[in-house]
Scaffold this motif. Structure first.
Motif, PDB file in Angstrom:
ATOM      1  N   HIS A 108      82.716 101.639 -60.005  1.00 27.70           N
ATOM      2  CA  HIS A 108      84.155 101.366 -59.901  1.00 27.70           C
ATOM      3  C   HIS A 108      84.848 101.874 -61.167  1.00 27.70           C
ATOM      4  CE1 HIS A 108      87.860  98.931 -59.884  1.00 27.70           C
ATOM      5  NE2 HIS A 108      87.679  98.806 -58.574  1.00 27.70           N
ATOM      6  N   SER A 109      84.254 101.541 -62.306  1.00 22.19           N
ATOM      7  CA  SER A 109      84.794 102.014 -63.580  1.00 22.19           C
ATOM      8  C   SER A 109      84.603 103.522 -63.743  1.00 22.19           C
ATOM      9  CB  SER A 109      84.115 101.294 -64.742  1.00 22.19           C
ATOM     10  OG  SER A 109      84.645  99.996 -64.875  1.00 22.19           O
ATOM     11  N   MET A 110      83.470 104.006 -63.271  1.00 21.16           N
ATOM     12  CA  MET A 110      83.153 105.432 -63.394  1.00 21.16           C
ATOM     13  C   MET A 110      84.225 106.285 -62.696  1.00 21.16           C
ATOM     14  SD  MET A 110      79.727 107.214 -61.862  1.00 21.16           S
ATOM     15  CE  MET A 110      80.238 107.536 -60.177  1.00 21.16           C
ATOM     16  N   ILE A 111      84.600 105.897 -61.491  1.00 26.11           N
ATOM     17  CA  ILE A 111      85.611 106.675 -60.770  1.00 26.11           C
ATOM     18  C   ILE A 111      86.989 106.468 -61.395  1.00 26.11           C
ATOM     19  CG2 ILE A 111      86.737 107.049 -58.527  1.00 26.11           C
ATOM     20  CD1 ILE A 111      83.906 108.189 -58.677  1.00 26.11           C
ATOM     21  N   THR A 112      87.241 105.273 -61.924  1.00 27.29           N
ATOM     22  CA  THR A 112      88.512 105.050 -62.632  1.00 27.29           C
ATOM     23  C   THR A 112      88.607 105.994 -63.823  1.00 27.29           C
ATOM     24  OG1 THR A 112      88.363 102.695 -62.062  1.00 27.29           O
ATOM     25  CG2 THR A 112      90.007 103.317 -63.693  1.00 27.29           C
ATOM     26  N   ALA A 113      87.534 106.054 -64.611  1.00 27.32           N
ATOM     27  CA  ALA A 113      87.531 106.921 -65.800  1.00 27.32           C
ATOM     28  C   ALA A 113      87.626 108.390 -65.391  1.00 27.32           C
ATOM     29  CB  ALA A 113      86.275 106.680 -66.629  1.00 27.32           C
ATOM     30  N   ALA A 114      86.931 108.749 -64.313  1.00 29.36           N
ATOM     31  CA  ALA A 114      86.964 110.134 -63.837  1.00 29.36           C
ATOM     32  C   ALA A 114      88.390 110.521 -63.454  1.00 29.36           C
ATOM     33  CB  ALA A 114      86.025 110.312 -62.646  1.00 29.36           C
ATOM     34  N   GLY A 115      89.027 109.665 -62.672  1.00 32.63           N
ATOM     35  CA  GLY A 115      90.403 109.949 -62.235  1.00 32.63           C
ATOM     36  C   GLY A 115      91.355 109.994 -63.418  1.00 32.63           C
ATOM     37  N   GLY A 158      94.073 115.847 -67.859  1.00 31.77           N
ATOM     38  CA  GLY A 158      94.029 117.297 -67.976  1.00 31.77           C
ATOM     39  C   GLY A 158      92.705 117.916 -68.377  1.00 31.77           C
ATOM     40  N   VAL A 159      91.583 117.202 -68.186  1.00 36.70           N
ATOM     41  CA  VAL A 159      90.295 117.851 -68.438  1.00 36.70           C
ATOM     42  C   VAL A 159      89.516 117.982 -67.125  1.00 36.70           C
ATOM     43  CG1 VAL A 159      90.164 117.026 -70.821  1.00 36.70           C
ATOM     44  CG2 VAL A 159      89.038 115.716 -69.000  1.00 36.70           C
ATOM     45  N   ARG A 160      88.503 118.845 -67.147  1.00 36.62           N
ATOM     46  CA  ARG A 160      87.704 119.061 -65.931  1.00 36.62           C
ATOM     47  C   ARG A 160      86.581 118.022 -65.881  1.00 36.62           C
ATOM     48  NH1 ARG A 160      86.456 124.957 -64.978  1.00 36.62           N
ATOM     49  NH2 ARG A 160      88.469 124.936 -63.938  1.00 36.62           N
ATOM     50  N   VAL A 161      86.483 117.337 -64.759  1.00 32.39           N
ATOM     51  CA  VAL A 161      85.597 116.173 -64.658  1.00 32.39           C
ATOM     52  C   VAL A 161      84.580 116.356 -63.543  1.00 32.39           C
ATOM     53  CG1 VAL A 161      85.520 113.678 -64.228  1.00 32.39           C
ATOM     54  CG2 VAL A 161      87.457 114.666 -65.473  1.00 32.39           C
ATOM     55  N   PHE A 162      83.374 115.897 -63.833  1.00 38.33           N
ATOM     56  CA  PHE A 162      82.316 115.855 -62.813  1.00 38.33           C
ATOM     57  C   PHE A 162      81.715 114.462 -62.806  1.00 38.33           C
ATOM     58  CE2 PHE A 162      77.794 116.039 -61.712  1.00 38.33           C
ATOM     59  CZ  PHE A 162      77.838 116.678 -60.483  1.00 38.33           C
ATOM     60  N   SER A 163      81.323 113.995 -61.636  1.00 41.59           N
ATOM     61  CA  SER A 163      80.600 112.738 -61.575  1.00 41.59           C
ATOM     62  C   SER A 163      79.675 112.770 -60.367  1.00 41.59           C
ATOM     63  CB  SER A 163      81.571 111.559 -61.500  1.00 41.59           C
ATOM     64  OG  SER A 163      80.863 110.348 -61.682  1.00 41.59           O
ATOM     65  N   ALA A 164      78.763 111.796 -60.313  1.00 40.62           N
ATOM     66  CA  ALA A 164      77.800 111.794 -59.216  1.00 40.62           C
ATOM     67  C   ALA A 164      77.408 110.367 -58.896  1.00 40.62           C
ATOM     68  CB  ALA A 164      76.559 112.598 -59.613  1.00 40.62           C
ATOM     69  N   PHE A 166      88.891 116.411 -59.185  1.00 45.85           N
ATOM     70  CA  PHE A 166      87.593 116.526 -59.850  1.00 45.85           C
ATOM     71  C   PHE A 166      86.520 116.602 -58.778  1.00 45.85           C
ATOM     72  CE2 PHE A 166      88.311 111.960 -59.443  1.00 45.85           C
ATOM     73  CZ  PHE A 166      87.070 111.424 -59.143  1.00 45.85           C
ATOM     74  N   VAL A 167      85.273 116.790 -59.182  1.00 40.84           N
ATOM     75  CA  VAL A 167      84.196 116.925 -58.203  1.00 40.84           C
ATOM     76  C   VAL A 167      83.210 115.772 -58.369  1.00 40.84           C
ATOM     77  CG1 VAL A 167      82.274 118.356 -57.404  1.00 40.84           C
ATOM     78  CG2 VAL A 167      84.446 119.424 -58.040  1.00 40.84           C
ATOM     79  N   LEU A 168      82.882 115.153 -57.251  1.00 41.03           N
ATOM     80  CA  LEU A 168      81.932 114.041 -57.212  1.00 41.03           C
ATOM     81  C   LEU A 168      80.795 114.441 -56.286  1.00 41.03           C
ATOM     82  CD1 LEU A 168      81.227 110.967 -57.676  1.00 41.03           C
ATOM     83  CD2 LEU A 168      82.523 110.519 -55.593  1.00 41.03           C
ATOM     84  N   THR A 169      79.581 114.513 -56.845  1.00 37.29           N
ATOM     85  CA  THR A 169      78.427 114.755 -55.976  1.00 37.29           C
ATOM     86  C   THR A 169      77.988 113.428 -55.393  1.00 37.29           C
ATOM     87  OG1 THR A 169      77.683 116.609 -57.303  1.00 37.29           O
ATOM     88  CG2 THR A 169      76.044 115.570 -55.897  1.00 37.29           C
TER      89      THR A 169
END
Ligand SMILES: Cc1ncc(C[n+]2csc(CCOP(=O)(O)OP(=O)(O)O)c2C)c(N)n1
Ligand code: SF4
Ligand SMILES: [Mg+2]
Lengths: 308, 423
Positions: free
Chosen positions: B59-66, B72-78, B101-104
């Protein structure tokens, strides 16, 4: 009061005279949370991005208006500190790669209610502190889930009547000691403040502003709507919270807790309780001495060992 | 360009590395963990210039990613499975921020009962979230799709986060030869992330994700997001064509396999489509005109392409590796709605549920599905949805149940009954 040498706020007339936060927000008249936020914002200033969690203050920014001169991001109820993590990290990356100038940097400020801070968002707050995130956390504590109609939260005081504790003894639980929970993480700074003690508040926010790492502020937020009193009493109730010793003003730094204002000759807590509808059942239809005494005893035991 | 043996997870990590990702909020979950471990190692060894932060939940991971993408930075998460569901509130939220951003997602069945093995019920739960979805069948595709996904996400006409899905175990831990593009060429293809007006800067304050009052502004912004997702159909085709030009691999929104002259078609997603291809070859050898369509793009749903590719076919066997309780297969329902009332649409759309929790699908079963579908076409009656499950399996589960029962009785007989439980 302990005099912190480095502060520029020595007396009331040192406080900012221009006010940055816009007026005409949909907060209730007499909102103690908004009072504190006004004072805090005057010191933090517009080079800031507020990361908000669901609560009353979410309605400060309703499309297309905002009272903030700086930036704002609404997240969700549980994860405002994680939003702060994402923004802070992104700004650091941009600065490090020289994709933005140093002047474009901002103070990252989390703004949540007690429901988020004491409960649902505690895990994300703990995570942010454990990662030593450089941010300021402002919790306005109106001692309940205000936005949804003041149900009891982890911050609700013992015996208070809320929409989910309407029995003759009010709320059966006890207010959680968030200050200590936060301090146990050993962040850079933890402090309690209240809008009715503007000088103490200004010194603490100013101090926090000049530090790095997690800087954690809990502002007791007298709430006419949730606590059931006339909005014009907000300031008196805030002052009584401090003078009765119910709301200790203190700060944590370098492993030490210091009380910044020790009430001399504490007033009886019933003076504070009596003027709020949420505690009326302690006095009407008949006085509940047992409960009032218990509440007084708890406050007395808190202050017993605390000296200048 | 060089060739390497990579797992699906390895390919996903290489995708993030080649796309010059700046920021990786992470949280471990099987079978995804290898992705963040690989990225963390590269960062620690200086092979990759990025910042990886382990949050305390998805939940926090996607909050931080968004939030980082919105700065304005390029984000990846999985993530995977339970993690994707734990993040669900924020999936809907950050797509509303229009944070690209991209989420695997390494797909894995959902509890309960808890399992580590693959199916698509997790990623299907995110289908209405505003994330676009690309589904992969090979390790090469995982890498290529990650690069394509950044272009799609960051395109000014789209500006939405993208999920790249690969199947747990079948792809995540399977090693395949993968063509690795040169860093420089990959970087050129993906380009720079220009956040334009979606960013926080002291000199240009903005309020993002503010509340709205009333249904009118709400409807406006939600529908705008839907239209952006639909724009992604066209943008996808453009980007895939450019990818093909540069790298010589074409990844259509829907992969077609021996489908042109087929009268019966399998439709399914993900790595199990590889098994379907083998079955198609065998069916062809036995003289049956059977083919396969494999949608790679699930959001946006390639409705028109399906209408076109399925037009005039006799019967369709839709194989869903997911289950919507009380309804059935999600792809079957979506395909039905895409085809309903469309001139030339095949009259017979048979639903099969298979491969739940990593259960295999055998070539005999593909033969059987083709036969059931052909019979339905001939008789003009579409059978009820079917779960791929055979008698041996049923016998095995009955045995396990018998063991459980007898163990319980054993325990019951030997233990002193606590007084509270006396009847
Ligand atoms: C996940 C989730 N659960 C519940 C809610 C409903 N909700 C919105 S505001 C709120 C109360 C928040 O309480 P607090 O943090 O104390 O802020 P206050 O409303 O008192 O300002 C709740 C429960 C929500 N927005 N999200
Ligand atoms: S309910 Fe209380 S905290 Fe919320 S706006 Fe009203 S006075 Fe302020
Ligand atoms: Mg509250």
């Amino acid at each position: 009061m302990t005099d912190t040498a480095e502060t520029i706020f020595k007396r009331l007339r040192d406080l900012p005279s221009t006010h940055l936060l816009g007026t005409g927000t949909p907060m209730c008249a007499g909102c103690g949370g908004l009072q504190a936020l006004h004072q805090i914002y005057d010191i933090i200033g517009e080079k800031s991005v507020f990361i908000n969690a669901a609560g009353c203050m979410t309605l400060l920014s309703v499309f297309p208006f905002t009272p903030f001169r700086g930036s704002w991001l609404y997240t969700a109820m549980a994860s405002a500190p994680a939003g702060a993590q994402g923004v802070r990290d992104a700004l650091d990356i941009l600065l490090q790669q020289q994709r933005i100038a140093a002047e474009e940097d901002m103070e990252v400020v989390v703004l949540t209610g007690d429901g988020a801070a004491y409960g649902m968002g505690l895990s994300s707050t703990s995570g942010a502190m454990e990662r030593d995130l450089d941010f300021l956390y402002i919790c306005y504590d109106n001692e309940g889930y205000g936005n949804t109609g003041q149900q009891y939260s982890g911050a609700t005081p013992h015996a208070a009547l809320t929409s989910t504790s309407k029995g003759p003894r009010g709320f059966s639980g006890f207010k959680k000691d968030l200050f200590s929970i936060w301090a146990a993480h050993e962040p850079a700074y933890v402090a309690t403040v209240i809008g009715t003690e503007p000088l103490d508040l200004a010194r603490k926010i100013d101090k926090a502003r000049n530090m790095t790492g997690p800087r954690m502020i809990i502002a007791l937020a007298p709430c006419p709507t949730g606590w059931d009193y006339d909005p014009k009493q907000s300031v008196d109730i805030g002052k009584l919270a401090v003078r009765t010793g119910i709301w200790p003003l203190k700060e944590y730094e370098n492993g030490k807790v210091v009380h910044t204002k020790i009430p001399k000759q504490r007033k009886p807590v019933e003076e504070y309780l009596q003027c709020q509808g949420r505690f009326r059942h302690l006095f009407e239809p008949q006085r509940n001495d047992e409960l009032i005494d218990a509440l007084q005893a708890k406050v007395d035991s808190y202050w017993r060992d605390i000296t200048e | 360009m060089k060739r390497m043996l990579l797992t699906g997870n390895g390919a996903a990590a290489w995708g993030a590395r080649l796309a010059a990702t700046d920021y990786i909020p992470a949280f471990p979950i099987t079978p995804q963990t290898e992705i963040i471990e690989a990225l963390a190692n590269w960062i620690d060894n200086g092979a990759m210039n990025a910042r990886l932060v382990t949050l305390e939940s998805e939940h926090s991971m996607i909050t931080a990613a968004g939030a980082a993408a919105a700065t304005g930075v390029r984000v990846f998460s999985a993530t995977s499975s339970q993690g994707l569901l734990y993040a669900m509130e924020m999936l809907y939220t950050v797509s509303g921020w229009r944070a690209p951003f991209v989420l695997t997602n390494v797909s894995r069945g959902l509890a309960a009962p808890i399992t580590l093995e693959s199916d698509h019920t997790d990623v299907m739960a995110a289908r209405d979230s505003g994330f676009l979805q690309i589904h992969c069948a090979t390790c090469q595709e995982v890498l290529d799709s990650t690069l394509i996904a950044y272009r799609l996400a960051e395109d000014a006409r789209v500006r939405l986060p993208v999920i790249v899905n690969l199947d747990g175990f079948y792809l995540s831990f399977t090693r395949e030869p993968v063509q690795l593009p040169d860093q420089q060429i990959a970087k050129e293809f993906v380009g720079r992330y220009d956040a334009e007006n979606i960013r926080f800067r002291a000199s240009a304050p903005v309020s993002q994700a503010v509340a709205v009052l009333g249904g009118s502004p709400y409807s406006y912004f939600r529908y705008e997001t839907h239209l952006a997702a639909q724009n992604a159909l066209l943008v996808y085709d453009e980007v895939a064509a450019e990818f093909n030009q540069r790298f010589g691999r074409q990844h259509n929104a829907i992969e077609e396999y021996r489908s042109d002259d087929a009268d019966i078609l399998f439709v399914m997603m993900g790595s199990f489509a590889t098994k379907a291809k083998e079955a198609v070859d065998l069916l062809r050898d036995s003289g049956q005109a059977v083919g396969l369509l494999r949608p790679r793009l699930i959001r946006p749903f390639p409705t028109q392409s399906f209408q076109h590719l399925l037009g005039g076919k006799k019967g369709i066997a839709v194989i869903d590796q997911n289950l919507s309780m009380g309804m059935g297969g999600v792809l079957h329902a979506e395909l039905s709605s895409a085809l309903y009332g469309h001139a030339n649409a095949p009259a017979t759309l048979v639903s099969f549920i298979g491969g739940l929790g990593g259960r295999d699908i055998s070539s005999e079963e593909f033969f059987e599905m083709a036969a059931v579908t052909r019979r339905a076409v001939d008789e003009g009656v579409t059978p009820a949805p079917r779960l791929l499950y055979n008698e041996t399996e049923l016998r095995e589960i009955r045995k396990l149940q018998a063991v459980a029962q007898s163990e319980r009785e054993e325990l019951h007989n030997s233990a002193d009954k606590p007084s509270g439980e006396q009847q």
